[in-house]
Each structure stands twice: as C-alpha cells, then as structure tokens.
Write a protein that holds these residues in place. Sequence first.
Motif, short mmCIF file in Angstrom:
data_model
loop_
_atom_site.label_atom_id
_atom_site.label_comp_id
_atom_site.label_asym_id
_atom_site.label_seq_id
_atom_site.Cartn_x
_atom_site.Cartn_y
_atom_site.Cartn_z
N MET A 1 0.82 -1.21 0.00
CA MET A 1 0.00 0.00 0.00
C MET A 1 0.85 1.26 0.00
O MET A 1 0.56 2.23 -0.71
N GLU A 2 1.92 1.26 0.79
CA GLU A 2 2.78 2.43 0.84
C GLU A 2 3.50 2.66 -0.49
O GLU A 2 3.63 3.77 -0.97
N LEU A 3 3.97 1.57 -1.09
CA LEU A 3 4.66 1.68 -2.38
C LEU A 3 3.69 2.05 -3.49
O LEU A 3 4.05 2.78 -4.42
N ALA A 4 2.45 1.56 -3.42
CA ALA A 4 1.45 1.90 -4.41
C ALA A 4 1.09 3.39 -4.33
O ALA A 4 0.80 4.03 -5.35
N LYS A 5 1.12 3.94 -3.13
CA LYS A 5 0.86 5.37 -2.96
C LYS A 5 1.85 6.21 -3.76
O LYS A 5 1.49 7.19 -4.40
N GLU A 6 3.12 5.78 -3.75
CA GLU A 6 4.14 6.50 -4.51
C GLU A 6 3.92 6.37 -6.01
O GLU A 6 4.36 7.21 -6.79
N ALA A 7 3.24 5.31 -6.43
CA ALA A 7 2.98 5.07 -7.85
C ALA A 7 1.69 5.74 -8.31
O ALA A 7 1.28 5.57 -9.45
N GLY A 8 1.04 6.51 -7.42
CA GLY A 8 -0.15 7.24 -7.81
C GLY A 8 -1.46 6.56 -7.49
O GLY A 8 -2.50 6.95 -8.01
N VAL A 9 -1.43 5.53 -6.67
CA VAL A 9 -2.66 4.81 -6.32
C VAL A 9 -2.94 5.02 -4.84
O VAL A 9 -2.07 4.77 -4.00
N ASN A 10 -4.14 5.50 -4.53
CA ASN A 10 -4.42 5.74 -3.12
C ASN A 10 -4.55 4.43 -2.35
O ASN A 10 -4.69 3.36 -2.94
N ARG A 11 -4.48 4.55 -1.04
CA ARG A 11 -4.43 3.34 -0.21
C ARG A 11 -5.71 2.51 -0.31
O ARG A 11 -5.67 1.29 -0.24
N ALA A 12 -6.85 3.18 -0.48
CA ALA A 12 -8.12 2.45 -0.56
C ALA A 12 -8.14 1.56 -1.80
O ALA A 12 -8.53 0.39 -1.73
N ARG A 13 -7.68 2.10 -2.93
CA ARG A 13 -7.69 1.30 -4.16
C ARG A 13 -6.63 0.21 -4.12
O ARG A 13 -6.86 -0.90 -4.61
N SER A 14 -5.47 0.52 -3.58
CA SER A 14 -4.44 -0.52 -3.52
C SER A 14 -4.85 -1.64 -2.57
O SER A 14 -4.60 -2.82 -2.83
N PHE A 15 -5.53 -1.28 -1.47
CA PHE A 15 -6.04 -2.30 -0.56
C PHE A 15 -7.08 -3.17 -1.26
O PHE A 15 -7.07 -4.40 -1.15
N THR A 16 -7.99 -2.51 -2.00
CA THR A 16 -9.02 -3.24 -2.73
C THR A 16 -8.40 -4.16 -3.77
O THR A 16 -8.79 -5.33 -3.92
N ALA A 17 -7.42 -3.64 -4.52
CA ALA A 17 -6.74 -4.45 -5.54
C ALA A 17 -6.05 -5.64 -4.90
O ALA A 17 -6.09 -6.76 -5.43
N GLY A 18 -5.41 -5.42 -3.75
CA GLY A 18 -4.74 -6.51 -3.06
C GLY A 18 -5.72 -7.57 -2.60
O GLY A 18 -5.46 -8.77 -2.70
N LEU A 19 -6.87 -7.11 -2.10
CA LEU A 19 -7.91 -8.04 -1.65
C LEU A 19 -8.42 -8.89 -2.80
O LEU A 19 -8.53 -10.12 -2.69
N VAL A 20 -8.71 -8.25 -3.94
CA VAL A 20 -9.24 -8.97 -5.09
C VAL A 20 -8.18 -9.88 -5.69
O VAL A 20 -8.45 -11.03 -6.05
N ALA A 21 -6.95 -9.38 -5.82
CA ALA A 21 -5.87 -10.18 -6.40
C ALA A 21 -5.60 -11.43 -5.54
O ALA A 21 -5.35 -12.51 -6.08
N THR A 22 -5.66 -11.27 -4.23
CA THR A 22 -5.47 -12.42 -3.34
C THR A 22 -6.59 -13.44 -3.52
O THR A 22 -6.34 -14.65 -3.60
N GLY A 23 -7.82 -12.95 -3.60
CA GLY A 23 -8.94 -13.86 -3.83
C GLY A 23 -8.83 -14.58 -5.16
O GLY A 23 -9.09 -15.79 -5.24
N LEU A 24 -8.45 -13.86 -6.20
CA LEU A 24 -8.26 -14.48 -7.51
C LEU A 24 -7.15 -15.53 -7.46
O LEU A 24 -7.24 -16.58 -8.09
N GLY A 25 -6.09 -15.22 -6.69
CA GLY A 25 -5.00 -16.16 -6.56
C GLY A 25 -5.43 -17.45 -5.89
O GLY A 25 -5.01 -18.55 -6.30
N VAL A 26 -6.27 -17.34 -4.87
CA VAL A 26 -6.77 -18.54 -4.18
C VAL A 26 -7.62 -19.38 -5.12
O VAL A 26 -7.47 -20.61 -5.22
N VAL A 27 -8.53 -18.72 -5.85
CA VAL A 27 -9.39 -19.45 -6.79
C VAL A 27 -8.54 -20.11 -7.88
O VAL A 27 -8.75 -21.29 -8.22
N ALA A 28 -7.57 -19.37 -8.42
CA ALA A 28 -6.70 -19.92 -9.47
C ALA A 28 -5.89 -21.10 -8.95
O ALA A 28 -5.72 -22.10 -9.66
#
Length: 336
Positions: free
Chosen positions: A125-152
């Motif tokens: 989240m902190e590194l994503a903030k430097e890349a122009g992504v706010n913490r809420a979106r990076s947290f959401t992306a991490g949540l979804v990516a983790t879920g997708l990873g489990v399903v995959a």
Amino acid sequence: MTVEPDTTTNTEEPVPAEKPARTTKAVVIAWARRLLVVLVLAGAIYSLVSQWDEVSATLLSLPWQSVVLSTLMVVIGVFIGPVVWKIVLSDLGAPVRYIDSAKFYLVGQLGKYIPGAVWAVLLSMELAKEAGVNRARSFTAGLVATGLGVVASLIAGLAALPVILQGGEESKQLLWLFALLVVGLAFLHPKLLTWSVNLVLKTLRKAPIERRFTGVEVLKALGAAVAIYLCYGVHLWLLVNSLGSARFDTLVLCAGAMAISMTAGLLAFFLPSGLGARELVITAAVATVLPAGQAIALALVSRLMFTVADLGSAGLAALLSYAQRRRGIAPVPAED
C-alpha cells in the motif's frame, strides 16, 4: 521636462517558497517505512541462509540445467504477479504502468517473510501510494488479487486431488480447501465481486468503489493467476524430473501440488512466507513418485529458489523504477 523611463532592472532572484515543515506523524511514518523494509530484507535473507546447510547437498547433486530452468520458471511466475494487479487496478479505474505495479507488488511481497500477512499488505500500500494509487484502491486491488490467486490455485490444484484422496489423514485435511473453490467461482461474478468488496470496505469504514468490476477483466486476471501456478508446477516438475520421474502425470501432479501448497502457505499467515505449511504439501505429493528423503530435499530446494527469485525480482523492480525516475519518467500524482 521629460521623464526618462526607469531602465533599472530588478536583479533579485525570486525567493523560493519554503517547504512546509514535516509533521511528527510524517517523520514517524517515513522512519517506520524504512524500518519495515529493513525487517523485510532481514527476514528474507535469514530464510535463505538458515536453509543452506540442509539444501546444499541435494542442490549440488541436481543437474545445473535443471536448476537454472527450474529457477527461471519461478522467476517467470513471479513476474506475472504484477500483471494480475495491473489488470485489477485498471478495472478499478486506476491504471498503472507494469513497472509501477511490479515495484509495489514485488517489493511488497517481501513482507511475507515477516510473520503476519499484514506486513506485505502495508508495504504494498505504501509503495502503491508512490505510484499514484491511493491506499483504498491498492487495498481493494490486493484483496481482489489475493482472492483471484486462491481461486486460481484451487483450479490448478484439482490436478493433485487424486493424490490427496489417496494420501493419509494429513493430506485429506486439505480437502476442505476445495469448498472455497465453489464459493470463489460464484463470487467471481462482477455483481457479487463488487458487492463483496464494498461490504468489506463498509466494514472497514472505507468509501465504496466507484465502478463495478467487468467480467472480461476478471477473467483476464484469473487467467494470469492460473498461468502463475502453471509456471510453479513446471518449476517443481523440472526438479522431480532431474531425479528420475519424467512421466507426464508427474507434471500434472506437480502443478496441482504447487498450487495447493501456495494456498496452504497463504492461510498459514502467522508463519513467515507460509514456512512449513507449503513444504508439507509439496513433500506429500512428491513422495508419491520419489523417496521421502528426496521429496523433503526438493521441497527445501524449491523454498530456496523462491526466496532467491523474490529477492532478485524485488531488487530488479526497484532498480528499474529508480532508473525511470532518473530519466524523468515519473508516476502519475498520487490520489488523496
């Protein structure tokens, strides 16, 4: 009388605006971030060094071609990871370059070497903030990516289901994981996925996402996640193959075993990088085609390769990001 124009020029240079003083909170966060990075690197390096004596004998007995190719497959799989994040962030309305998603994903993933899943999330989240992504979106992306990873991983893990069914009680205890597959596949529907993400954000008292997930992007991210586990399966198969089990069904077994082992390691979040849980699954699967001693050794060799790949890919991503900043290619301004 004529008035001559004033030809004097003001040679005083404009006084640059003073930078606002950093608050105590900002200083504490900056130093905490540095400390977190140091702890992460120390944990990863310790994991590498502590396993060396156990692995070195088996590693030296493996053909170098198999070691190189196996490590390469791990690296390829690791570098597909940022693709999943990039697709999810784009679907959330926060498109980023691959190099930026690689930076905060690959470097952030080093946080898994510290017990507790929260560290990897916070660092990303902190590194994503430097890349122009706010913490809420990076947290959401991490949540979804983790879920997708489990399903995959469970989709790929179906290949190891026969071995789990024929194994002992310890192996059969993993069967409940496949119940997650049924639920996970249902929640991949864009409406359900959007609803569930917003429910989590509401529970955390965060603003809901502004747009609904799209089916095409979700399938693309899922496909990339499945490709990751296929790469990891080939990685393990190359090691097993080098010790004398070159059958095609062994390749299928290795793909399933690696996928299930990664999910088991993820659920064992209280262990650094799922240490022990992952090796247990790999050993149980490989022991069906190789002696138990060799199966244990290959599980440890696999762990070593993943640690090397994690450190190397994170370092390369950080180096490329630094090089781009030196060339003036800066990320978009961070959102509030």
